[in-house]
Design a protein around this motif. Structure first.
Motif, PDB file in Angstrom:
ATOM      1  N   GLN A  93       0.566   0.684   2.532  1.00  0.00           N
ATOM      2  CA  GLN A  93       0.260   1.556   1.405  1.00  0.00           C
ATOM      3  C   GLN A  93       0.915   2.929   1.463  1.00  0.00           C
ATOM      4  O   GLN A  93       0.815   3.702   0.513  1.00  0.00           O
ATOM      5  CB  GLN A  93      -1.263   1.746   1.311  1.00  0.00           C
ATOM      6  CG  GLN A  93      -2.031   0.483   1.003  1.00  0.00           C
ATOM      7  CD  GLN A  93      -1.748  -0.054  -0.385  1.00  0.00           C
ATOM      8  OE1 GLN A  93      -1.509   0.706  -1.317  1.00  0.00           O
ATOM      9  NE2 GLN A  93      -1.739  -1.361  -0.520  1.00  0.00           N
ATOM     10  N   LYS A 149       3.685   4.211   1.049  1.00  0.00           N
ATOM     11  CA  LYS A 149       4.677   4.633   0.047  1.00  0.00           C
ATOM     12  C   LYS A 149       4.013   4.904  -1.301  1.00  0.00           C
ATOM     13  O   LYS A 149       4.668   5.285  -2.259  1.00  0.00           O
ATOM     14  CB  LYS A 149       5.762   3.562  -0.110  1.00  0.00           C
ATOM     15  CG  LYS A 149       6.565   3.300   1.172  1.00  0.00           C
ATOM     16  CD  LYS A 149       7.212   4.573   1.709  1.00  0.00           C
ATOM     17  CE  LYS A 149       7.987   4.308   2.985  1.00  0.00           C
ATOM     18  NZ  LYS A 149       8.536   5.548   3.590  1.00  0.00           N
ATOM     19  N   LYS A 150       2.694   4.701  -1.368  1.00  0.00           N
ATOM     20  CA  LYS A 150       1.947   4.937  -2.603  1.00  0.00           C
ATOM     21  C   LYS A 150       0.879   5.994  -2.365  1.00  0.00           C
ATOM     22  O   LYS A 150      -0.263   5.843  -2.777  1.00  0.00           O
ATOM     23  CB  LYS A 150       1.302   3.634  -3.077  1.00  0.00           C
ATOM     24  CG  LYS A 150       2.300   2.524  -3.391  1.00  0.00           C
ATOM     25  CD  LYS A 150       1.584   1.261  -3.833  1.00  0.00           C
ATOM     26  CE  LYS A 150       2.586   0.146  -4.130  1.00  0.00           C
ATOM     27  NZ  LYS A 150       1.894  -1.110  -4.536  1.00  0.00           N
ATOM     28  N   HIS A 182      -4.494   5.214   1.946  1.00  0.00           N
ATOM     29  CA  HIS A 182      -3.068   5.206   1.646  1.00  0.00           C
ATOM     30  C   HIS A 182      -2.172   5.439   2.862  1.00  0.00           C
ATOM     31  O   HIS A 182      -0.952   5.565   2.708  1.00  0.00           O
ATOM     32  CB  HIS A 182      -2.746   6.278   0.597  1.00  0.00           C
ATOM     33  CG  HIS A 182      -3.217   5.921  -0.778  1.00  0.00           C
ATOM     34  ND1 HIS A 182      -4.390   6.408  -1.304  1.00  0.00           N
ATOM     35  CD2 HIS A 182      -2.691   5.113  -1.728  1.00  0.00           C
ATOM     36  CE1 HIS A 182      -4.555   5.924  -2.527  1.00  0.00           C
ATOM     37  NE2 HIS A 182      -3.546   5.134  -2.808  1.00  0.00           N
ATOM     38  N   LYS A 207       9.574  11.312  -3.988  1.00  0.00           N
ATOM     39  CA  LYS A 207      10.258  10.047  -4.188  1.00  0.00           C
ATOM     40  C   LYS A 207      11.770  10.238  -4.343  1.00  0.00           C
ATOM     41  O   LYS A 207      12.537   9.302  -4.216  1.00  0.00           O
ATOM     42  CB  LYS A 207       9.697   9.333  -5.419  1.00  0.00           C
ATOM     43  CG  LYS A 207       8.242   8.886  -5.267  1.00  0.00           C
ATOM     44  CD  LYS A 207       7.742   8.230  -6.541  1.00  0.00           C
ATOM     45  CE  LYS A 207       6.378   7.603  -6.343  1.00  0.00           C
ATOM     46  NZ  LYS A 207       5.355   8.588  -5.996  1.00  0.00           N
ATOM     47  N   SER A 233       3.557   9.051 -11.550  1.00  0.00           N
ATOM     48  CA  SER A 233       3.020   7.938 -10.771  1.00  0.00           C
ATOM     49  C   SER A 233       2.413   8.414  -9.460  1.00  0.00           C
ATOM     50  O   SER A 233       1.703   7.675  -8.794  1.00  0.00           O
ATOM     51  CB  SER A 233       4.128   6.914 -10.485  1.00  0.00           C
ATOM     52  OG  SER A 233       5.200   7.525  -9.769  1.00  0.00           O
ATOM     53  N   ASN A 234       2.708   9.648  -9.084  1.00  0.00           N
ATOM     54  CA  ASN A 234       2.161  10.205  -7.852  1.00  0.00           C
ATOM     55  C   ASN A 234       0.880  10.968  -8.200  1.00  0.00           C
ATOM     56  O   ASN A 234       0.911  12.144  -8.520  1.00  0.00           O
ATOM     57  CB  ASN A 234       3.195  11.137  -7.210  1.00  0.00           C
ATOM     58  CG  ASN A 234       2.853  11.449  -5.762  1.00  0.00           C
ATOM     59  OD1 ASN A 234       1.777  11.132  -5.288  1.00  0.00           O
ATOM     60  ND2 ASN A 234       3.787  12.070  -5.069  1.00  0.00           N
TER      61      ASN A 234
END
Length: 430
Positions: free
Chosen positions: A191, A193-194, A186, A213, A326-327
């Motif tokens: 990647q 930002k994810k 990541h 975020k 989502s994190n």
């Protein structure tokens, strides 16, 4: 086949001790040719080099021996990791520091077996101590570090400047985040930002680190110590990160019992409704021994236990403004170990759990702890504490999914890989 992991040129500079702020690529090529071993191989041969990192935690000391490959046509590759550990931690020898050297010498034998003899003088050996030594007085901690330094200086390995030090909690969280996100792929430009968050539960301290975020997450921290900025792999990161000293699993046991920092230990018995009523035992941590027992005069079980551990968490742990579903968070160390002990995940594969799974299992363990003496007497307390820490501490939703893991791509999930960079000042953390 075991996946290989590509490292940036910066790592190669780091582990060979060549990383300087003004190093040019011409210097880089010249230095690498002079330092890396030469082999009688074809034109496309690979060069192998090594790095040795000691993790001196509160409950044990671990050694990580990394093997790297530098090919003429590729970036360096992390080829292998040898991992060994022993107990107790260095802090257990606070009053007799010379006794700590036996364990260090045993682990150095692992390095000698893992690294070819011809490479010993080129292989850096580094030790970073964490919460166990941070909880000691400066004098006692330094006495232990001096003993380790003496053993290192006698070893055949390369001993860089500042090779034996105490690492602060913030760096511990950041470096663990770097390690896990590098191992999961990541940190590439496409990647980053994810990224994934990390939850590390040690014996003396616990860390939370993630990439926010929302700006409000940064703006709403109680003090600026919760935010760290640094540049790595051509990207700038601004992380939410904090280390809570005294909230690791072993320290939390003592805090729950009212024993953390207590005096007159020889004459006191510390009781808890989190322990079986008939339990009575001496328990040692950080070089001190405590007399512990269940509480026959009060109720036992999840509810009274939760009220006890809540005092250790409430008002201490800050809840970030956002903990985005989502994190994804990777949880390791004692999160993983206790989940295995409770039968929630496989001890090799790990697995995905919801936060509510810890609470459900804590209720089950606490309700049967008297009937199942074979189960660890601390499992009720530990599982209840983890449940409380996640929900009432950090503020995770009960439906939040965590990835429980011990290794990522066959490499131990810890801060040690990231520390290879940090040791040689490749990161500028603010």
């Amino acid at each position: 086949m075991k996946p290989t992991l590509h490292l940036p040129l910066l790592v190669l500079l780091a582990v060979t001790g060549l990383c300087q702020a003004d190093v040019s690529f011409v210097d880089f090529n010249n230095n690498i040719n002079s330092v890396l071993p030469r082999f009688s191989r074809p034109a496309n041969h690979s060069r192998i080099f090594y790095g040795v990192m000691f993790d001196a935690g509160s409950t044990g000391t671990r050694i990580h021996v990394y093997t790297f490959i530098q090919s003429n046509s590729e970036l360096p590759v992390l080829d292998n990791e040898i991992f060994q550990s022993l107990k107790p931690g260095l802090s257990a020898y606070a009053d007799s520091p010379k006794m700590a050297t036996d364990g260090i010498r045993k682990l150095l034998k692992v390095a000698k077996k893992s690294v070819p003899r011809l490479e010993w003088k080129k292989t850096p050996v580094v030790l970073r101590a964490t919460a166990g030594l941070r909880m000691l007085s400066a004098e006692k901690a330094q006495a232990l570090l001096d003993q380790v330094q003496h053993v290192f200086d006698e070893s055949p390995f390369l001993v860089p400047d500042n090779s034996v030090t105490i690492m602060n909690g913030t760096n511990e969280g950041i470096l663990a985040w770097i390690s896990v996100n590098f191992l999961t792929g990541h940190l590439s430009a496409a990647q980053n930002k994810k990224t994934v968050g990390i939850l590390d539960l040690g014996g003396g301290s616990t860390q939370i680190t993630f990439l926010p975020k929302l700006k409000k997450t940064i703006e709403s921290v109680p003090v600026t110590d919760y935010i760290a900025r640094f540049d790595i792999f051509n990207s700038t990161f601004e992380l939410y990160t904090y280390s809570y000293l005294g909230n690791g699993l072993m320290a939390a046991r003592l805090a729950t019992l009212g024993a953390l920092g207590a005096e007159g230990l020889e004459d006191r018995v510390f009781k808890s409704s989190c322990l079986p009523k008939k339990f009575m035992e001496d328990w040692s941590f950080g070089g001190l021994t405590y007399h512990l027992s269940g509480d026959p005069g009060s109720d036992t079980g999840f509810k009274p236990c939760y009220q006890e551990v809540l005092k250790v968490v409430k008002g201490v742990i800050h809840q970030p403004y956002e903990l985005q579903d989502s994190n994804l968070f990777y949880a390791f160390s004692y999160y993983f170990d206790r989940a295995v002990d409770a039968g929630l995940i496989d001890g090799v594969q790990g697995g995905m759990l919801e936060v509510r799974d810890f609470k459900k299992k804590a209720k089950e363990v606490c309700s049967t702890m008297t009937k199942n003496p074979s189960v660890s007497p601390f499992l009720c307390m530990d599982m209840t504490y983890i449940s409380c820490l996640l929900k009432d501490g950090f503020g995770f939703k009960e439906s939040t999914v965590l990835q429980l893991t011990k290794t990522v791509n066959n490499v131990e999930a810890s801060w040690t890989l990231g520390a290879v960079l940090d040791h040689f000042h490749s990161l500028k953390i603010h």
